[in-house]
Design a protein around this motif. Structure first.
Motif, PDB file in Angstrom:
ATOM      1  N   GLN A 325     -24.364  30.149   5.281  1.00 25.18           N
ATOM      2  CA  GLN A 325     -25.062  31.255   5.943  1.00 25.18           C
ATOM      3  C   GLN A 325     -26.325  30.706   6.598  1.00 25.18           C
ATOM      4  OE1 GLN A 325     -25.267  33.716   2.295  1.00 25.18           O
ATOM      5  NE2 GLN A 325     -24.000  35.221   3.369  1.00 25.18           N
ATOM      6  N   GLN A 326     -26.293  30.562   7.933  1.00 23.48           N
ATOM      7  CA  GLN A 326     -27.373  29.936   8.679  1.00 23.48           C
ATOM      8  C   GLN A 326     -27.937  30.911   9.712  1.00 23.48           C
ATOM      9  OE1 GLN A 326     -28.272  26.393   8.366  1.00 23.48           O
ATOM     10  NE2 GLN A 326     -27.110  26.602   6.470  1.00 23.48           N
ATOM     11  N   ARG A 327     -29.268  30.782   9.975  1.00 25.70           N
ATOM     12  CA  ARG A 327     -29.895  31.678  10.942  1.00 25.70           C
ATOM     13  C   ARG A 327     -31.034  30.977  11.665  1.00 25.70           C
ATOM     14  NH1 ARG A 327     -31.556  37.220   8.501  1.00 25.70           N
ATOM     15  NH2 ARG A 327     -32.975  35.923   7.300  1.00 25.70           N
ATOM     16  N   VAL A 328     -31.122  31.243  12.987  1.00 28.63           N
ATOM     17  CA  VAL A 328     -32.260  30.805  13.805  1.00 28.63           C
ATOM     18  C   VAL A 328     -32.894  32.059  14.404  1.00 28.63           C
ATOM     19  CG1 VAL A 328     -32.997  29.509  15.835  1.00 28.63           C
ATOM     20  CG2 VAL A 328     -31.196  28.593  14.369  1.00 28.63           C
ATOM     21  N   ARG A 329     -34.226  32.157  14.290  1.00 31.67           N
ATOM     22  CA  ARG A 329     -34.945  33.317  14.846  1.00 31.67           C
ATOM     23  C   ARG A 329     -36.203  32.818  15.535  1.00 31.67           C
ATOM     24  NH1 ARG A 329     -38.146  38.160  12.772  1.00 31.67           N
ATOM     25  NH2 ARG A 329     -37.242  39.933  13.880  1.00 31.67           N
ATOM     26  N   GLY A 330     -36.446  33.281  16.751  1.00 32.08           N
ATOM     27  CA  GLY A 330     -37.637  32.847  17.460  1.00 32.08           C
ATOM     28  C   GLY A 330     -37.768  33.538  18.805  1.00 32.08           C
ATOM     29  N   VAL A 331     -38.949  33.385  19.389  1.00 29.25           N
ATOM     30  CA  VAL A 331     -39.226  33.928  20.717  1.00 29.25           C
ATOM     31  C   VAL A 331     -38.801  32.884  21.743  1.00 29.25           C
ATOM     32  CG1 VAL A 331     -41.007  34.749  22.295  1.00 29.25           C
ATOM     33  CG2 VAL A 331     -41.129  35.327  19.852  1.00 29.25           C
ATOM     34  N   LEU A 332     -37.880  33.268  22.627  1.00 33.22           N
ATOM     35  CA  LEU A 332     -37.345  32.348  23.622  1.00 33.22           C
ATOM     36  C   LEU A 332     -37.731  32.815  25.021  1.00 33.22           C
ATOM     37  CD1 LEU A 332     -33.746  31.710  22.232  1.00 33.22           C
ATOM     38  CD2 LEU A 332     -35.851  30.455  21.748  1.00 33.22           C
ATOM     39  N   ALA A 333     -37.975  31.850  25.897  1.00 31.88           N
ATOM     40  CA  ALA A 333     -38.366  32.143  27.273  1.00 31.88           C
ATOM     41  C   ALA A 333     -37.151  32.586  28.087  1.00 31.88           C
ATOM     42  CB  ALA A 333     -38.995  30.906  27.892  1.00 31.88           C
ATOM     43  N   ALA A 334     -37.408  33.138  29.249  1.00 31.81           N
ATOM     44  CA  ALA A 334     -36.330  33.513  30.164  1.00 31.81           C
ATOM     45  C   ALA A 334     -35.565  32.265  30.586  1.00 31.81           C
ATOM     46  CB  ALA A 334     -36.912  34.227  31.377  1.00 31.81           C
ATOM     47  N   GLY A 335     -34.249  32.425  30.768  1.00 27.91           N
ATOM     48  CA  GLY A 335     -33.420  31.302  31.187  1.00 27.91           C
ATOM     49  C   GLY A 335     -32.191  31.168  30.316  1.00 27.91           C
ATOM     50  N   GLU A 336     -31.458  30.062  30.520  1.00 23.67           N
ATOM     51  CA  GLU A 336     -30.227  29.831  29.753  1.00 23.67           C
ATOM     52  C   GLU A 336     -30.542  29.049  28.485  1.00 23.67           C
ATOM     53  OE1 GLU A 336     -25.750  28.770  30.936  1.00 23.67           O
ATOM     54  OE2 GLU A 336     -27.133  27.092  31.233  1.00 23.67           O
ATOM     55  N   HIS A 337     -29.856  29.410  27.391  1.00 23.04           N
ATOM     56  CA  HIS A 337     -30.082  28.761  26.105  1.00 23.04           C
ATOM     57  C   HIS A 337     -28.737  28.350  25.495  1.00 23.04           C
ATOM     58  CE1 HIS A 337     -34.345  29.971  26.028  1.00 23.04           C
ATOM     59  NE2 HIS A 337     -33.903  31.067  26.637  1.00 23.04           N
ATOM     60  N   GLN A 338     -28.781  27.252  24.730  1.00 22.97           N
ATOM     61  CA  GLN A 338     -27.581  26.691  24.143  1.00 22.97           C
ATOM     62  C   GLN A 338     -27.551  26.907  22.621  1.00 22.97           C
ATOM     63  OE1 GLN A 338     -25.153  25.152  26.060  1.00 22.97           O
ATOM     64  NE2 GLN A 338     -26.412  25.765  27.827  1.00 22.97           N
ATOM     65  N   PRO A 360     -42.927  41.432  20.100  1.00 25.86           N
ATOM     66  CA  PRO A 360     -44.148  42.136  19.725  1.00 25.86           C
ATOM     67  C   PRO A 360     -45.358  41.557  20.436  1.00 25.86           C
ATOM     68  CG  PRO A 360     -42.825  41.649  17.784  1.00 25.86           C
ATOM     69  CD  PRO A 360     -42.203  40.912  18.925  1.00 25.86           C
ATOM     70  N   ALA A 361     -46.331  42.412  20.717  1.00 27.85           N
ATOM     71  CA  ALA A 361     -47.495  41.993  21.507  1.00 27.85           C
ATOM     72  C   ALA A 361     -48.259  40.849  20.853  1.00 27.85           C
ATOM     73  CB  ALA A 361     -48.407  43.189  21.732  1.00 27.85           C
ATOM     74  N   ASN A 362     -48.303  40.816  19.518  1.00 31.25           N
ATOM     75  CA  ASN A 362     -49.087  39.788  18.825  1.00 31.25           C
ATOM     76  C   ASN A 362     -48.203  38.677  18.258  1.00 31.25           C
ATOM     77  OD1 ASN A 362     -47.856  41.366  16.940  1.00 31.25           O
ATOM     78  ND2 ASN A 362     -49.605  41.444  15.541  1.00 31.25           N
ATOM     79  N   ALA A 363     -47.000  38.523  18.765  1.00 35.59           N
ATOM     80  CA  ALA A 363     -46.106  37.488  18.254  1.00 35.59           C
ATOM     81  C   ALA A 363     -46.647  36.102  18.580  1.00 35.59           C
ATOM     82  CB  ALA A 363     -44.719  37.658  18.860  1.00 35.59           C
ATOM     83  N   GLY A 364     -46.430  35.173  17.662  1.00 37.18           N
ATOM     84  CA  GLY A 364     -46.876  33.805  17.876  1.00 37.18           C
ATOM     85  C   GLY A 364     -46.017  33.095  18.899  1.00 37.18           C
ATOM     86  N   GLY A 365     -46.468  31.921  19.320  1.00 41.02           N
ATOM     87  CA  GLY A 365     -45.752  31.133  20.301  1.00 41.02           C
ATOM     88  C   GLY A 365     -46.181  31.482  21.708  1.00 41.02           C
ATOM     89  N   LEU A 369     -54.460  28.920  26.228  1.00 45.16           N
ATOM     90  CA  LEU A 369     -55.403  28.614  27.297  1.00 45.16           C
ATOM     91  C   LEU A 369     -56.667  28.024  26.705  1.00 45.16           C
ATOM     92  CD1 LEU A 369     -55.002  31.833  29.476  1.00 45.16           C
ATOM     93  CD2 LEU A 369     -53.878  29.606  29.782  1.00 45.16           C
ATOM     94  N   VAL A 370     -57.193  27.001  27.339  1.00 43.70           N
ATOM     95  CA  VAL A 370     -58.405  26.334  26.857  1.00 43.70           C
ATOM     96  C   VAL A 370     -59.565  27.325  26.888  1.00 43.70           C
ATOM     97  CG1 VAL A 370     -60.036  24.468  27.264  1.00 43.70           C
ATOM     98  CG2 VAL A 370     -57.580  24.090  27.634  1.00 43.70           C
ATOM     99  N   GLY A 371     -60.258  27.413  25.756  1.00 46.75           N
ATOM    100  CA  GLY A 371     -61.442  28.261  25.674  1.00 46.75           C
ATOM    101  C   GLY A 371     -61.156  29.721  25.404  1.00 46.75           C
ATOM    102  N   GLU A 372     -59.910  30.084  25.222  1.00 43.87           N
ATOM    103  CA  GLU A 372     -59.567  31.486  24.958  1.00 43.87           C
ATOM    104  C   GLU A 372     -58.897  31.587  23.591  1.00 43.87           C
ATOM    105  OE1 GLU A 372     -57.348  33.355  28.003  1.00 43.87           O
ATOM    106  OE2 GLU A 372     -58.684  32.699  29.627  1.00 43.87           O
ATOM    107  N   PRO A 373     -59.642  32.057  22.554  1.00 46.68           N
ATOM    108  CA  PRO A 373     -59.064  32.213  21.213  1.00 46.68           C
ATOM    109  C   PRO A 373     -57.896  33.209  21.251  1.00 46.68           C
ATOM    110  CG  PRO A 373     -61.449  32.436  21.148  1.00 46.68           C
ATOM    111  CD  PRO A 373     -61.063  32.469  22.596  1.00 46.68           C
ATOM    112  N   ARG A 374     -56.951  33.002  20.365  1.00 41.61           N
ATOM    113  CA  ARG A 374     -55.798  33.886  20.313  1.00 41.61           C
ATOM    114  C   ARG A 374     -55.428  34.185  18.872  1.00 41.61           C
ATOM    115  NH1 ARG A 374     -49.644  32.623  22.460  1.00 41.61           N
ATOM    116  NH2 ARG A 374     -48.688  34.494  21.576  1.00 41.61           N
ATOM    117  N   GLN A 375     -55.261  35.451  18.552  1.00 39.45           N
ATOM    118  CA  GLN A 375     -54.776  35.858  17.251  1.00 39.45           C
ATOM    119  C   GLN A 375     -53.295  36.193  17.372  1.00 39.45           C
ATOM    120  OE1 GLN A 375     -57.171  39.076  15.769  1.00 39.45           O
ATOM    121  NE2 GLN A 375     -58.852  37.713  15.192  1.00 39.45           N
ATOM    122  N   ALA A 376     -52.497  35.625  16.469  1.00 37.91           N
ATOM    123  CA  ALA A 376     -51.048  35.806  16.559  1.00 37.91           C
ATOM    124  C   ALA A 376     -50.472  36.035  15.171  1.00 37.91           C
ATOM    125  CB  ALA A 376     -50.392  34.590  17.210  1.00 37.91           C
ATOM    126  N   LEU A 377     -49.309  36.658  15.134  1.00 34.31           N
ATOM    127  CA  LEU A 377     -48.605  36.963  13.889  1.00 34.31           C
ATOM    128  C   LEU A 377     -47.300  36.176  13.858  1.00 34.31           C
ATOM    129  CD1 LEU A 377     -48.191  38.718  11.304  1.00 34.31           C
ATOM    130  CD2 LEU A 377     -47.035  40.388  12.796  1.00 34.31           C
TER     131      LEU A 377
END
Length: 398
Positions: A325-338, A360-365, A369-377
């Motif tokens: 039982q295997q699973r991959v979960r993540g935020v992926l960019a637009a485009g083709e994925h394998q 989600p708006a606060n999702a990590g990944g 940007l340099v000099g711009e702090p970011r809070q992520a979940l």
């Protein structure tokens, strides 16, 4: 007195002295052995009045079993005392179960101890059931069975044989009449044999091998086989010199229920509906396309085999009780994925599903940007987040 090869085993029984009426140890006491009948079970119990091994203080119960030359005898003892088994003939040690000195008591207590031996003579053999140590007391049940010995014929599907190892390795010819999914299992008749199973083509080229997939120290292969001749090799994972004792080989066809919906190279739908595929030991690749970034979950349930699941360069993690039982979960960019399934020489059916949800708006990944702090979940089911950082001028960055 019972003398075994490799060391002496002395037994004594507590008897009463006529003069003092106190228990004394007497090695000359007649050993009263209880008769065992093949195919039946007998209950016993180790107590402070059981026979005493004077060399280590362990209590034992004695049994007799009649065997014919060439018979393979399997002895099973169950009970809470971590039972040990020895077999003797005319006072000479024939075989004994292997003690696990390093095994925690919690892992072995209550387990069934098994021991097999091949009778070389028409005779009565002595079976000694002992405790693991001087604190081992309690009830137990001993069962003795005879196993039909292998006579040398080629193996076929839906067959189980029993054989005996005397070192080295053993090879068997296997004939498959019909293309399909098959399982091959090697199970030891005693705990001291660590089964190792190998499948080869008719020329002797290895196709797959296994050590412990059947649980414990037993071996299992699940393969998609085409009609033809193969070679099955049985041996020990601990080396040829340790390939000693009885074992069974079972070959059976595995039912393939349902329609095979996925073929190598297909596109995956992102509706979460599981589709069935057949993994045959070769890498299989699937794809899907995103029009915008999405939170993607790809899940595989493999039946009877283990393989690796990858989405792009991300490796799956186990999400259930089974390794398949295997699973991959993540935020992926637009485009083709394998999506890739690989990493196993075995075969079997699997179910593959994929979903794409809003990010989600606060999702990590994503982009930093340099000099711009970011809070992520970090989202549930995701073990790491990846970020892209563009450096436009040299310097030291924190």
């Amino acid at each position: 007195v019972l003398v075994g090869a490799g060391g002496a085993i002395y037994y004594a029984k507590n008897v009463s002295s006529p003069a003092t009426d106190k228990p004394v140890s007497s090695a000359s006491t007649t050993l009263a052995a209880q008769a065992l009948t093949l195919g039946q079970s007998v209950s016993g119990e180790l107590t402070s009045k059981s026979f005493l091994n004077l060399s280590d203080g362990v209590r034992s119960s004695l049994f007799d079993v009649k065997a014919e030359a060439g018979q393979i005898i399997k002895i099973s003892v169950s009970g809470p005392l971590r039972p040990q088994i020895s077999v003797l003939r005319n006072g000479e040690l024939v075989t004994r179960s292997q003690r696990c000195e390093d095994c925690p008591d919690s892992e072995t207590k209550g387990q069934t101890t098994t021991l097999g031996f091949k009778a070389d003579f028409n005779d009565t053999y002595q079976v000694v059931v002992s405790g693991f140590n001087t604190s081992s007391y309690g009830p137990f049940q001993v069962t003795v069975d005879t196993l039909k010995a292998y006579t040398g014929e080629p193996l076929s599907a839906d067959q189980t044989i029993h054989d005996w190892a005397l070192g080295g390795q053993k090879r068997y010819r296997l004939t498959i009449d019909k293309d399909g999914l098959y399982s091959l299992a090697m199970k030891a008749e005693q705990s001291s044999l660590d089964a190792y199973l190998k499948l080869m083509d008719r020329r002797g080229m290895e196709l797959a091998s296994d050590d412990d997939s059947a649980g414990g120290t037993d071996a299992r292969l699940q393969m998609y086989l085409k009609a033809g001749d193969y070679i099955v090799q049985a041996s020990s994972a601990m080396g040829s010199q340790n390939f000693q004792g009885g074992f069974s080989l079972e070959i059976k066809p595995e039912e393939m229920t349902g329609e095979i919906e996925l073929k190598n190279g297909d596109s995956l739908s992102l509706d979460g509906e599981g589709k069935t595929g057949l993994f045959t030991g070769e890498t299989q690749t699937y794809s899907f396309t995103l029009s915008e970034p999405k939170l993607v979950t790809v899940q595989m349930d493999a039946q009877g085999f283990q393989a690796s699941l990858e989405v792009d360069s991300s490796t799956a993690s186990q999400y259930g009780d089974e390794a398949g039982q295997q699973r991959v979960r993540g935020v992926l960019a637009a485009g083709e994925h394998q999506v890739k399934i690989s990493g196993s020489s075995q075969a079997g059916l699997f179910t593959l599903s994929a979903t794409a949800d809003e990010v989600p708006a606060n999702a990590g990944g994503g982009v930093l940007l340099v000099g711009e702090p970011r809070q992520a979940l970090m989202l549930q089911g995701i073990t790491s987040d990846s970020y892209q950082l563009t450096v436009r001028q040299p310097g030291s960055y924190v």
